[in-house]
Write an enzyme that holds these catalytic residues in place. Structure first.
Site, mmCIF file in Angstrom:
data_model
loop_
_atom_site.group_PDB
_atom_site.id
_atom_site.type_symbol
_atom_site.label_atom_id
_atom_site.label_comp_id
_atom_site.label_asym_id
_atom_site.label_seq_id
_atom_site.Cartn_x
_atom_site.Cartn_y
_atom_site.Cartn_z
ATOM 1 C CG ASP A 17 -33.291 98.135 -29.889
ATOM 2 O OD1 ASP A 17 -33.250 96.868 -31.256
ATOM 3 O OD2 ASP A 17 -32.183 98.151 -29.343
ATOM 4 C CD GLU A 190 -30.674 89.684 -31.970
ATOM 5 O OE1 GLU A 190 -29.823 90.402 -31.348
ATOM 6 O OE2 GLU A 190 -30.544 90.781 -33.277
#
Length: 549
Positions: A17, A190
């Protein structure tokens, strides 16, 4: 590979991420740490090729307390930005991740410098996860996050990307909440990041889940609040249609512009073991016969060079959406860092930065660097399955093949007291070479293995206990080569002795157990101590050694 190329991944081992930021000539990447403490890893570079671990800012209870957080809960998807003379860090603390509901609390901390001091957190919201902060040209600030819709029953509870203004003066979100983008038919939208360029707002998102269908999707709008049109190519990067690519599970990215106007995308990825990329014929080594790809190093960070023409959507410079193993380096001076020594000794001032522990903001409950100078003393706490007080200090596995060693000085009082060397993924995925005692109170060496292949995640004991008479320290070692782990030990003054068993290191991976997309960390190797009697009896570790093979 020449000196003008970058080898992927740039952050090997569990570093997912990525959020990238340039400040002058310095580049920073913040990555998720999940249940590992302190929270958020920030790496530093000056050339996008060489990176060093610089700091972990969430280091006290006021900022982060993960006691009780599940495996792969905790700190999700940080976002690092700079504006108004300070650094801004947004992060999620995921308290519940399974089932219809998620409890995902989003916070903001700030600092005048990248190494701190970082502020106490400002609570933002709990409507979803993957928050990011966008600083618009007019000075206004906007929080984006995906929204979790627990009422959906079709499997996709990702309800779109929310956007709401953040008031610096009031230190809270203010005004209406806008759902600005619901994603594509690839679903599971997302990981939002927003950029302003050529009169457009460009919205980057992650889609397809974090398994082998993961992708980065782009959309844009003339207005911050939309409507957003999806890139006709849809995915900027994905390996979903390139099963033989070196980098798999490519998605969840962020974009940075260099001093010279070049653009790069950082994104998460994984490297499945060659012996698990196979097929219906199963694994050749016979340890685990299935066709599931497995990536013990977890989700790593890679980089891709972009072309971004005025008024157009960005594209990978090498063409197509599949990630490249090597990419052209930017036109920047090369800036390497000193290599980390293989052998770690323990000084009283601080734990070496490569090491972390689990969940608890009170490390003095778990270990001491001062009670025995030159050693790491671990206090035996709760069992390996604990989500609260678990005395485990470990570092990431960053190579497919490695050697790790330590030396333990410990006198177990009974079989409830055990400590040693562990290859660890989570509470139900580990291999543990432990010094303990038998029922007669005699010191022995044993192995606890929990390879996550069974629905009840039961422990196996693959060797008969080995007597360890006397009180001298014992050396413990492991050698990992892809999917195979072998433990060894040596008594004082003696040679290494192989235990004669091969354990499945591929089980220490995201994909083992309940499949890809359901686990989010990576393999660690380190030292641990347990005392299920509650007495907190210690074990001393005299050094630690980790080296690529």
């Amino acid at each position: 590979m020449t000196m003008t190329e970058i080898q992927n991944p740039i952050l090997p081992g569990f570093n997912p991420d990525p959020s990238i930021l340039r400040v002058g000539d310095d580049y920073y990447i913040a990555t998720s740490t999940f249940e590992w403490y302190p929270g958020v890893q920030i790496h530093h570079s000056r050339d996008l090729r060489h990176w060093r671990l610089l700091t972990r800012p969430l280091d006290r209870a006021a900022q982060l307390d993960m006691r009780g957080d599940p495996d792969s809960g905790g700190v999700w998807a940080p976002c690092l930005t700079r504006a108004d003379g300070q650094f801004w860090l947004i992060y999620t603390d995921m308290k519940r991740r399974d089932g219809a509901w998620k409890d995902s609390h989003n916070y903001l901390v700030t600092a005048p410098a990248i190494e701190g001091p970082w502020s106490d957190p400002v609570y933002l919201n709990s409507s979803g996860f993957d928050p990011s902060l966008f600083h618009d040209e007019d000075g206004r600030k906007w929080l984006l996050n995906m929204v979790w819709d627990h009422n959906q029953t079709g499997g996709d509870r990702f309800g779109g990307i929310l956007c709401q203004e953040y008031s610096v003066a009031e230190q809270r979100l203010t005004g209406p909440v806008h759902n600005i983008y619901r994603g594509t038919d690839h679903k599971l939208t997302e990981g939002p990041h927003l950029y302003r360029r050529d009169g457009y707002y460009y919205l980057l998102t992650a889609e397809g889940g974090t398994g082998y269908d993961h992708a980065v999707t782009m959309a844009r709008s003339r207005d911050l609040l939309g409507p957003y049109e999806t890139d006709p190519q849809k995915h900027l990067v994905t390996a979903k249609d390139a099963p033989d690519a070196y980098l798999q599970r490519a998605g969840h990215g962020d974009i940075v512009e260099t001093q010279g106007g070049e653009f790069y995308l950082v994104h998460l990825c994984s490297r499945p073991l060659d012996e698990t990329r196979a097929t219906e014929t199963g694994r050749a080594d016979g340890i685990h016969a299935d066709d599931v790809r497995r990536s013990p190093l977890g989700r790593e960070t890679a980089i891709q060079k972009l072309t971004w023409e005025p008024g157009a959507f960005p594209r990978l410079a090498h063409g197509g959406p599949a990630p490249a193993a090597t990419v052209p380096a930017p036109d920047l001076p090369e800036h390497p860092f000193d290599a980390t020594p293989a052998r770690t000794t323990f000084a009283p001032d601080r734990l070496p930065i490569d090491f972390q522990w689990l969940r608890i903001p009170a490390p003095e409950r778990l270990f001491s660097l001062t009670e025995r100078p030159g050693a790491l003393r671990l206090f035996g706490r709760e069992s390996p399955g604990s989500q609260f007080e678990h005395a485990l200090v470990a570092r990431r596995q960053t190579e497919i093949a490695f050697t790790a060693e330590t030396e333990i000085d410990m006198q177990p009082g009974d079989y409830q007291h055990f400590a040693g060397l562990v290859a660890w993924y989570g509470r139900f995925k580990f291999h543990y070479l432990a010094v303990t005692a038998n029922e007669a109170g005699e010191r022995v060496l044993t192995v606890y293995s929990c390879p996550a292949d069974w629905p009840d995640a039961r422990i196996t004991l693959p060797i008969a206990p080995i007597p360890l008479p006397g009180e001298a320290p014992v050396r413990l070692g492991c050698d990992v080569d892809g999917a195979v782990l072998r433990f060894r030990y040596a008594r004082e003054g003696g040679d290494w002795r192989d235990l004669g068993i091969a354990l499945d290191q591929s089980a220490i991976s995201d994909e083992a157990g309940n499949g890809p997309g359901n686990n989010f960390t990576g393999a660690f190797v380190g030292m641990c101590a347990h005392d299920t009697s509650g007495r907190g009896r210690p074990a001393d570790f005299l050094h630690f050694f980790y080296e690529a093979r």
